[in-house]
Design a protein around this motif. Sequence first.
Motif, PDB file in Angstrom:
ATOM      1  N   GLY A   1      -6.379 -28.914-102.126  1.00  9.35           N
ATOM      2  CA  GLY A   1      -7.302 -29.821-101.404  1.00  9.35           C
ATOM      3  C   GLY A   1      -8.585 -30.084-102.592  1.00  9.35           C
ATOM      4  N   PHE A   2      -8.314 -29.909-103.907  1.00  8.00           N
ATOM      5  CA  PHE A   2      -9.294 -30.133-105.051  1.00  8.00           C
ATOM      6  C   PHE A   2      -9.749 -31.483-105.083  1.00  8.00           C
ATOM      7  CE2 PHE A   2      -7.541 -26.250-107.525  1.00  8.00           C
ATOM      8  CZ  PHE A   2      -8.477 -25.162-106.490  1.00  8.00           C
ATOM      9  N   ASP A   3      -8.914 -32.429-104.661  1.00  5.44           N
ATOM     10  CA  ASP A   3      -9.245 -33.764-104.838  1.00  5.44           C
ATOM     11  C   ASP A   3      -9.981 -34.491-103.559  1.00  5.44           C
ATOM     12  OD1 ASP A   3      -8.187 -34.038-107.342  1.00  5.44           O
ATOM     13  OD2 ASP A   3      -6.309 -34.490-106.442  1.00  5.44           O
ATOM     14  N   ALA A   4     -10.207 -33.468-102.313  1.00  6.69           N
ATOM     15  CA  ALA A   4     -10.896 -33.865-101.564  1.00  6.69           C
ATOM     16  C   ALA A   4     -12.310 -34.360-101.697  1.00  6.69           C
ATOM     17  CB  ALA A   4     -10.918 -32.724-100.357  1.00  6.69           C
ATOM     18  N   GLN A   5     -12.832 -35.357-101.022  1.00  3.23           N
ATOM     19  CA  GLN A   5     -14.165 -35.683-101.087  1.00  3.23           C
ATOM     20  C   GLN A   5     -15.122 -35.649 -99.947  1.00  3.23           C
ATOM     21  OE1 GLN A   5     -13.584 -39.691-103.458  1.00  3.23           O
ATOM     22  NE2 GLN A   5     -15.505 -38.932-104.108  1.00  3.23           N
ATOM     23  N   PRO A   6     -16.077 -34.825 -99.719  1.00  2.00           N
ATOM     24  CA  PRO A   6     -16.810 -34.573 -98.598  1.00  2.00           C
ATOM     25  C   PRO A   6     -17.483 -36.105 -98.112  1.00  2.00           C
ATOM     26  CG  PRO A   6     -17.363 -33.024-100.151  1.00  2.00           C
ATOM     27  CD  PRO A   6     -16.418 -33.819-100.921  1.00  2.00           C
ATOM     28  N   ARG A   7     -17.162 -36.323 -97.021  1.00  2.85           N
ATOM     29  CA  ARG A   7     -17.908 -37.701 -96.494  1.00  2.85           C
ATOM     30  C   ARG A   7     -19.293 -37.849 -96.872  1.00  2.85           C
ATOM     31  NH1 ARG A   7     -17.259 -38.130 -90.372  1.00  2.85           N
ATOM     32  NH2 ARG A   7     -19.498 -37.019 -90.544  1.00  2.85           N
ATOM     33  N   ASP A   8     -19.836 -38.998 -97.321  1.00  2.00           N
ATOM     34  CA  ASP A   8     -21.007 -39.262 -97.395  1.00  2.00           C
ATOM     35  C   ASP A   8     -21.229 -38.682 -99.009  1.00  2.00           C
ATOM     36  OD1 ASP A   8     -21.521 -40.642 -94.999  1.00  2.00           O
ATOM     37  OD2 ASP A   8     -22.069 -38.763 -94.187  1.00  2.00           O
ATOM     38  N   SER A   9     -20.337 -38.546 -99.904  1.00  2.00           N
ATOM     39  CA  SER A   9     -20.670 -38.158-101.092  1.00  2.00           C
ATOM     40  C   SER A   9     -19.458 -38.529-102.122  1.00  2.00           C
ATOM     41  CB  SER A   9     -20.324 -36.469-101.150  1.00  2.00           C
ATOM     42  OG  SER A   9     -20.222 -36.019-102.368  1.00  2.00           O
ATOM     43  N   ASN A  10     -19.701 -38.950-103.277  1.00  3.03           N
ATOM     44  CA  ASN A  10     -18.831 -39.294-104.220  1.00  3.03           C
ATOM     45  C   ASN A  10     -18.262 -38.121-105.061  1.00  3.03           C
ATOM     46  OD1 ASN A  10     -18.937 -41.898-103.528  1.00  3.03           O
ATOM     47  ND2 ASN A  10     -20.830 -42.104-104.748  1.00  3.03           N
ATOM     48  N   ASP A  11     -18.878 -36.842-104.866  1.00  6.17           N
ATOM     49  CA  ASP A  11     -18.436 -35.746-105.373  1.00  6.17           C
ATOM     50  C   ASP A  11     -17.112 -35.164-105.120  1.00  6.17           C
ATOM     51  OD1 ASP A  11     -20.749 -35.761-106.863  1.00  6.17           O
ATOM     52  OD2 ASP A  11     -21.679 -34.324-105.598  1.00  6.17           O
ATOM     53  N   THR A  12     -16.330 -34.653-106.138  1.00  7.09           N
ATOM     54  CA  THR A  12     -15.247 -33.835-105.715  1.00  7.09           C
ATOM     55  C   THR A  12     -15.465 -32.457-105.597  1.00  7.09           C
ATOM     56  OG1 THR A  12     -14.592 -33.588-108.019  1.00  7.09           O
ATOM     57  CG2 THR A  12     -13.624 -35.570-106.907  1.00  7.09           C
ATOM     58  N   VAL A  13     -14.520 -31.673-105.496  1.00 13.98           N
ATOM     59  CA  VAL A  13     -14.832 -30.171-105.330  1.00 13.98           C
ATOM     60  C   VAL A  13     -15.114 -29.603-106.498  1.00 13.98           C
ATOM     61  CG1 VAL A  13     -13.882 -27.932-104.683  1.00 13.98           C
ATOM     62  CG2 VAL A  13     -13.399 -30.058-103.162  1.00 13.98           C
TER      63      VAL A  13
END
Length: 184
Positions: free
Chosen positions: A139-151
């Motif tokens: 899941g390292f490529d998941a992006q938290p909603r309301d964020s442009n950051d990856t894990v």
Amino acid sequence: MKSVFTVAHRGSFDEFMELYQVGDEKRVRWGKSLFIEAISNNDPAQRYPMCEFLLDRDCVVDAGTKDGTNPFHVLLAQHERDIPQDVALCRRPIERGVPIGQPDSHGCIPLVHLISTQEYSDEELTPLYDLYFEAQDPGFDAQPRDSNDTVYEVARRWPHRHALADRIAAYRADRCGEHTEERS
């Protein structure tokens, strides 16, 4: 009268055993399994034996919450932990097919909870990190909603998580190399 679900969430293992009836391990209430309630218990001395008891009885492990929270989100968000017991506890749902890298509806994978904790060092958390690096999809490529950051970017921002960020970067670079070689 207390329910087995309430006691699993906030009570003791002894109270839980007084209320538990065969079949409870398969029950789901309001979208949550009894296992999710037990893993939510804030007291590790109660949490671990309840969870082990339920897992030994082939409990429902994949019924999380309506927002996609799974057992790993709940466990890794706990403040009080015993890391070797957490690792052992995590391995059992993983073996049953629950994906450790599954994002919730907010796009967060459970690892984010470990990134933000300041109670433990990267070195102490390495056995839990290893579970992600062993996963087919961490899941390292998941992006938290309301964020442009990856894990990776979240980990890099925290000064006490640079070793984890470096490890994620190396993992991703190795994966990119594998894909490049396959395409050649």
